[in-house]
Design a protein around this motif. Sequence first.
Motif, PDB file in Angstrom:
ATOM      1  N   THR A  97      37.983  30.645  37.646  1.00 43.53           N
ATOM      2  CA  THR A  97      37.110  29.575  37.190  1.00 43.53           C
ATOM      3  C   THR A  97      35.766  30.081  36.677  1.00 43.53           C
ATOM      4  N   VAL A  98      34.978  30.728  37.547  1.00 39.40           N
ATOM      5  CA  VAL A  98      33.623  31.121  37.171  1.00 39.40           C
ATOM      6  C   VAL A  98      33.582  32.507  36.533  1.00 39.40           C
ATOM      7  N   GLY A  99      34.578  33.354  36.805  1.00 38.52           N
ATOM      8  CA  GLY A  99      34.575  34.699  36.256  1.00 38.52           C
ATOM      9  C   GLY A  99      34.549  34.735  34.737  1.00 38.52           C
ATOM     10  N   PRO A 100      35.442  33.981  34.048  1.00 43.09           N
ATOM     11  CA  PRO A 100      35.401  33.996  32.577  1.00 43.09           C
ATOM     12  C   PRO A 100      34.079  33.493  32.001  1.00 43.09           C
ATOM     13  N   ILE A 101      33.419  32.554  32.695  1.00 46.73           N
ATOM     14  CA  ILE A 101      32.140  32.035  32.191  1.00 46.73           C
ATOM     15  C   ILE A 101      31.080  33.125  32.225  1.00 46.73           C
ATOM     16  N   PHE A 102      30.950  33.817  33.352  1.00 47.36           N
ATOM     17  CA  PHE A 102      29.965  34.888  33.459  1.00 47.36           C
ATOM     18  C   PHE A 102      30.322  36.068  32.552  1.00 47.36           C
ATOM     19  N   GLY A 112      52.262  29.529  35.035  1.00 45.54           N
ATOM     20  CA  GLY A 112      53.191  28.457  35.395  1.00 45.54           C
ATOM     21  C   GLY A 112      52.802  27.800  36.697  1.00 45.54           C
ATOM     22  N   GLY A 113      53.768  27.599  37.566  1.00 41.86           N
ATOM     23  CA  GLY A 113      53.510  26.973  38.863  1.00 41.86           C
ATOM     24  C   GLY A 113      53.422  27.977  39.984  1.00 41.86           C
ATOM     25  N   SER A 114      53.039  29.230  39.669  1.00 46.56           N
ATOM     26  CA  SER A 114      53.010  30.273  40.700  1.00 46.56           C
ATOM     27  C   SER A 114      52.039  29.927  41.819  1.00 46.56           C
ATOM     28  N   ALA A 115      50.908  29.329  41.464  1.00 44.08           N
ATOM     29  CA  ALA A 115      49.941  28.936  42.489  1.00 44.08           C
ATOM     30  C   ALA A 115      49.871  27.428  42.621  1.00 44.08           C
ATOM     31  N   ASN A 116      49.828  26.717  41.471  1.00 44.54           N
ATOM     32  CA  ASN A 116      49.790  25.261  41.463  1.00 44.54           C
ATOM     33  C   ASN A 116      48.654  24.735  42.332  1.00 44.54           C
ATOM     34  N   LEU A 117      47.466  25.252  42.102  1.00 44.13           N
ATOM     35  CA  LEU A 117      46.291  24.886  42.881  1.00 44.13           C
ATOM     36  C   LEU A 117      45.361  24.033  42.034  1.00 44.13           C
ATOM     37  N   HIS A 118      44.728  23.056  42.659  1.00 43.02           N
ATOM     38  CA  HIS A 118      43.784  22.196  41.953  1.00 43.02           C
ATOM     39  C   HIS A 118      42.524  23.000  41.632  1.00 43.02           C
ATOM     40  N   PRO A 119      41.921  22.776  40.452  1.00 45.41           N
ATOM     41  CA  PRO A 119      40.704  23.529  40.114  1.00 45.41           C
ATOM     42  C   PRO A 119      39.582  23.366  41.124  1.00 45.41           C
ATOM     43  N   VAL A 120      39.476  22.182  41.745  1.00 43.89           N
ATOM     44  CA  VAL A 120      38.442  21.981  42.762  1.00 43.89           C
ATOM     45  C   VAL A 120      38.693  22.886  43.963  1.00 43.89           C
ATOM     46  N   SER A 121      39.964  23.013  44.367  1.00 39.76           N
ATOM     47  CA  SER A 121      40.295  23.892  45.489  1.00 39.76           C
ATOM     48  C   SER A 121      39.945  25.341  45.173  1.00 39.76           C
ATOM     49  N   VAL A 122      40.261  25.774  43.938  1.00 41.50           N
ATOM     50  CA  VAL A 122      39.977  27.158  43.555  1.00 41.50           C
ATOM     51  C   VAL A 122      38.471  27.406  43.508  1.00 41.50           C
ATOM     52  N   THR A 123      37.720  26.474  42.900  1.00 44.17           N
ATOM     53  CA  THR A 123      36.273  26.646  42.792  1.00 44.17           C
ATOM     54  C   THR A 123      35.622  26.648  44.174  1.00 44.17           C
ATOM     55  N   ALA A 124      36.038  25.722  45.035  1.00 41.69           N
ATOM     56  CA  ALA A 124      35.499  25.689  46.400  1.00 41.69           C
ATOM     57  C   ALA A 124      35.869  26.955  47.160  1.00 41.69           C
TER      58      ALA A 124
END
Length: 385
Positions: free
Chosen positions: A264-269, A310-322
């Motif tokens: 999430t934040v890595g590509p932005i920085f 694909g669906g390897s992780a299937n994690l919500h972006p909020v969960s990943v960012t948190a």
Amino acid sequence: MLPAPDENSPRKAGGGSRLVIVNLLPTALIVLAVLLALNFFGLVATPLLVITLAVLLAAALNPLVLWGHAALHLPRPVAAILTVALLLGVLTLLGTLLVPVLIAQVSSFAVGLPADAYLLGQRLDAWLNEHPTLNALLGESVLDDVSSRATALVAGLIPQAVNLVVSTASNLALGVFGIVILTFTLAQPGPLVQGLLSAVPEARREWVGALAARVIGSLSRWGRGMLLLMLAVGGANALGLWALGVENWLLYGVVAAFGEIVPTVGPIFAALPPILATLADDPGKAVGVALLALAIQQVENYVLVPFVLGGSANLHPVSVTAGVLLFGSVFGLVGAFLTVPFLILIKALYEEVLLARRSLASEADAQAVVEGASPETPPEGQQAG
């Protein structure tokens, strides 16, 4: 006066109020164990990263070893050694082709960084002078503070570079340990799995085995997808910046590739260094660099990530960012990198332990809560007794 005892409170046989003594020792020990564990993981963050990388690579390369064992009839240890040798050969070839150019660009970046920072500050001052309202709102103290922080950051990069060179030997040693762990994990995974299952009561081994297979499968797909994603994003950034005539294009491409490691934040920085560097020299080119970064991010989010991961992780972006925020706060950059593997394990445990014992809430109930209404309650006769 003492308050009158509650009529509903339990009483002793003699009629007096019952005295309840709460033993807080187990809670205190649990809290102490958690604090000690956090401190321990903080001390071994770098070796933990090496071990995790080795395990993730082993999970990602395991299908290739299985193919060599089944299709080519190679003993599994031989197939594992050949797989690791192939990986090292590819890395050596890439290093031979790219490292000399990368070293030259790192040197050029370090030499030109103070001048770029000065030019960027000059352009910022000129732009603020053209907007007096914003200039008055920020104030001189804010600008001086930003300038001093930028100068301190640039000055601090030199000793950090020296420390990086000094620590190269230890990093190489850790890399050797990582290769050894990778090779033995691929060659002989059976004893490791056997030890895990033997630590579980026999009645629960089938369930633990299924859970471990699910986690390993998810980590394997995620690891292979992440390697491909890093290669695609890094290559696209490098080629795009080269086409735009940006200096140090290979360095920025490598930064973009490793930026994918932190979700999430890595590509932005990772997109900021080339934008700021070109902004100091040519604002028009900086706009092109920003548009390139935006276009690559859109293609990544809507094409590469669904296709590669694909669906390897299937994690919500909020969960990943948190997760990045929490694990990164505790373990630093290592924790941020390990966010997705941690979340894959936590999600598997959550679904297998908690959700397996109760029904999953419907999308209609979730939408009702989002809209400020209560989930629909079944009629009185249909409620569970």
